[in-house]
Scaffold this motif. Structure first.
Motif, PDB file in Angstrom:
ATOM      1  N   LEU A 225       0.832  -1.207   0.000  1.00  0.00           N
ATOM      2  CA  LEU A 225       0.000   0.000   0.000  1.00  0.00           C
ATOM      3  C   LEU A 225       0.865   1.256   0.000  1.00  0.00           C
ATOM      4  O   LEU A 225       0.601   2.211  -0.737  1.00  0.00           O
ATOM      5  N   VAL A 226       1.905   1.252   0.818  1.00  0.00           N
ATOM      6  CA  VAL A 226       2.800   2.413   0.893  1.00  0.00           C
ATOM      7  C   VAL A 226       3.555   2.585  -0.414  1.00  0.00           C
ATOM      8  O   VAL A 226       3.736   3.710  -0.905  1.00  0.00           O
ATOM      9  N   LEU A 227       3.992   1.466  -1.014  1.00  0.00           N
ATOM     10  CA  LEU A 227       4.720   1.508  -2.282  1.00  0.00           C
ATOM     11  C   LEU A 227       3.915   2.220  -3.358  1.00  0.00           C
ATOM     12  O   LEU A 227       4.447   3.023  -4.134  1.00  0.00           O
ATOM     13  N   HIS A 228       2.610   1.945  -3.391  1.00  0.00           N
ATOM     14  CA  HIS A 228       1.741   2.546  -4.408  1.00  0.00           C
ATOM     15  C   HIS A 228       0.991   3.773  -3.897  1.00  0.00           C
ATOM     16  O   HIS A 228       0.049   4.242  -4.544  1.00  0.00           O
ATOM     17  N   LYS A 229       1.402   4.273  -2.733  1.00  0.00           N
ATOM     18  CA  LYS A 229       0.805   5.476  -2.127  1.00  0.00           C
ATOM     19  C   LYS A 229      -0.709   5.358  -1.976  1.00  0.00           C
ATOM     20  O   LYS A 229      -1.449   6.335  -2.099  1.00  0.00           O
ATOM     21  N   LYS A 304       9.045   3.389  10.853  1.00  0.00           N
ATOM     22  CA  LYS A 304       9.076   4.035   9.541  1.00  0.00           C
ATOM     23  C   LYS A 304       7.890   3.604   8.683  1.00  0.00           C
ATOM     24  O   LYS A 304       7.267   4.431   8.003  1.00  0.00           O
ATOM     25  N   LEU A 305       7.565   2.318   8.693  1.00  0.00           N
ATOM     26  CA  LEU A 305       6.448   1.831   7.893  1.00  0.00           C
ATOM     27  C   LEU A 305       5.131   2.410   8.410  1.00  0.00           C
ATOM     28  O   LEU A 305       4.263   2.802   7.618  1.00  0.00           O
ATOM     29  N   LYS A 311       1.223   8.910   6.520  1.00  0.00           N
ATOM     30  CA  LYS A 311       1.339  10.020   5.573  1.00  0.00           C
ATOM     31  C   LYS A 311       0.459   9.789   4.341  1.00  0.00           C
ATOM     32  O   LYS A 311      -0.155  10.721   3.828  1.00  0.00           O
ATOM     33  N   VAL A 312       0.410   8.539   3.860  1.00  0.00           N
ATOM     34  CA  VAL A 312      -0.398   8.216   2.686  1.00  0.00           C
ATOM     35  C   VAL A 312      -1.885   8.384   2.989  1.00  0.00           C
ATOM     36  O   VAL A 312      -2.652   8.874   2.159  1.00  0.00           O
ATOM     37  N   TYR A 313      -2.297   8.009   4.204  1.00  0.00           N
ATOM     38  CA  TYR A 313      -3.714   8.050   4.582  1.00  0.00           C
ATOM     39  C   TYR A 313      -4.037   9.253   5.462  1.00  0.00           C
ATOM     40  O   TYR A 313      -5.036   9.268   6.174  1.00  0.00           O
ATOM     41  N   GLN A 343       0.633  18.064  10.512  1.00  0.00           N
ATOM     42  CA  GLN A 343       2.033  17.865  10.142  1.00  0.00           C
ATOM     43  C   GLN A 343       2.343  16.411   9.829  1.00  0.00           C
ATOM     44  O   GLN A 343       3.473  16.076   9.495  1.00  0.00           O
ATOM     45  N   GLY A 344       1.340  15.538   9.933  1.00  0.00           N
ATOM     46  CA  GLY A 344       1.546  14.148   9.570  1.00  0.00           C
ATOM     47  C   GLY A 344       2.183  13.300  10.651  1.00  0.00           C
ATOM     48  O   GLY A 344       2.723  12.236  10.370  1.00  0.00           O
ATOM     49  N   ASN A 345       2.094  13.759  11.893  1.00  0.00           N
ATOM     50  CA  ASN A 345       2.661  12.973  12.987  1.00  0.00           C
ATOM     51  C   ASN A 345       1.608  12.068  13.602  1.00  0.00           C
ATOM     52  O   ASN A 345       0.418  12.344  13.527  1.00  0.00           O
ATOM     53  N   ILE A 346       2.034  11.022  14.246  1.00  0.00           N
ATOM     54  CA  ILE A 346       1.134  10.122  14.926  1.00  0.00           C
ATOM     55  C   ILE A 346       1.150  10.439  16.415  1.00  0.00           C
ATOM     56  O   ILE A 346       2.208  10.579  17.015  1.00  0.00           O
TER      57      ILE A 346
END
Length: 349
Positions: A225-229, A304-305, A311-313, A343-346
């Protein structure tokens, strides 16, 4: 005497107007304060006023629209807008967006019954649903915009009541894997056999066709999923890429985790009723198997994953401010740390 009365009436009217504006301003300030309170820490499931909750959701949805307009990625979202995911129920003048893996089957049943009851209040819902072998096919061919020969823009211009149901991306991720791709999957259609083969070929580097014999691991699925954004099959793609934003003006966005409460608001708006409000009806979202599995599986992935997936979602998390799998409120929307999410943080990882 007449002049005196006229002045008195004018004075009374002026005072009334001033008091009214003062009241409205107080109400606006109070509502703004409540929105701010919820947006910075109060869990949504503690908000008793559903209208207030929707104000917060609409505020975040509008913020997301603005972000999508200013980001180059917004073009991707426009291209992926497919009006075939929208269903129009003419008798209750309602347009529903069915997002995959968000309990849309139950909502389709509810809207189908509501559409029939609006014409015939004596409709036997049990008998109707019993006669329907495939609710997905029936709604597609009787209520889907393409089969009604109606474009999305035309449907919107008609001024219908528009709503959609979203789900926490973490539990939706786990549910999609378990149901469609995992070793205990319930869907063995050729479409998902092909997707499994693609994942194994691209991530595990398995060269041959493997049919139904192998399944990708959960980690391999997330990596793919991350590979294909996230721009993959609609069952796994970010919900925000399927919502036809920014052009679709949603009246209500329902977090499936609060389906039971928000369904009452929807049925009141369309002036009908239903005993079906989503898969969480009568059950706590935290007791669902996808929630429990998410809390087990996700911590096993490296940071990282997890960050890359987030970030993608990102927009899916932003719209509802969904909780992270490490939060005590998981999987509910919690509406806090707006800037951190932007900012895309969890949170709390």
């Amino acid at each position: 005497m007449r002049t005196y009365l006229q002045c008195l009436i004018l004075l009374v009217l002026s005072v009334t107007v001033l008091l009214w504006f003062s009241y409205c301003r107080t109400q606006d300030n109070t509502m703004a304060a409540l929105v701010n309170l919820v947006d910075h820490g109060l869990p949504l499931n503690q908000v008793s006023n559903l209208e207030l909750a929707q104000m917060i959701i609409r505020k975040r949805l509008n913020e997301t629209r603005l972000l999508m307009k200013t980001k180059s990625r917004g073009t991707v979202y426009t291209k992926r807008c497919k009006h075939g995911r929208f269903y129009y129920y003419n008798n209750i003048h309602t347009l529903f967006l069915a997002l995959p893996k968000s309990g849309n089957t139950n909502w389709k049943k509810s809207l189908l019954i509501g559409n029939l009851v609006a014409v015939n209040p004596k409709t036997n819902s049990t008998a109707v649903l019993k006669d329907i072998r495939n609710i997905q096919a029936k709604t597609k061919y009787e209520y889907g915009l393409p089969h009604l020969n109606i474009s999305l823009n035309t449907a919107i211009r008609g001024g219908p009541f528009i709503f959609a149901v979203m789900r926490n991306p973490w539990t939706r991720l786990v549910s999609g894997y378990k149901n469609k791709l995992g070793p205990m999957r319930s869907d063995n259609s050729s479409h998902f056999i092909l997707i499994r083969e693609v994942i194994l070929r691209e991530i595990r580097k398995v060269p041959q066709r493997i049919g139904e014999s192998l399944s990708p691991t959960f980690r391999e699925f997330v990596e793919w999923l991350v590979l294909h954004k996230g721009l993959v099959d609609r069952h796994f793609a970010p919900q925000s890429t399927l919502m036809c934003l920014p052009q679709t003006p949603y009246d209500i966005m329902v977090p499936i985790e609060h389906a039971e409460q928000f369904s009452k608001m929807i049925w009141a708006r369309v002036r009908t009723d239903s005993d079906l409000s989503g898969p969480y009806d009568g059950h706590d979202a935290q007791s669902q198997s996808s929630t429990i599995d998410a809390m087990k599986w996700l911590p096993q992935l490296d940071r990282k994953l997890i960050d890359d997936f987030y970030k993608v979602y990102k927009y899916d998390f932003d719209i509802m401010n969904y909780s992270n799998f490490t939060d005590v409120d998981f999987p509910y929307p919690i509406f806090r740390n707006t800037m951190a999410h932007a900012q895309g943080n969890i949170n709390n990882s």
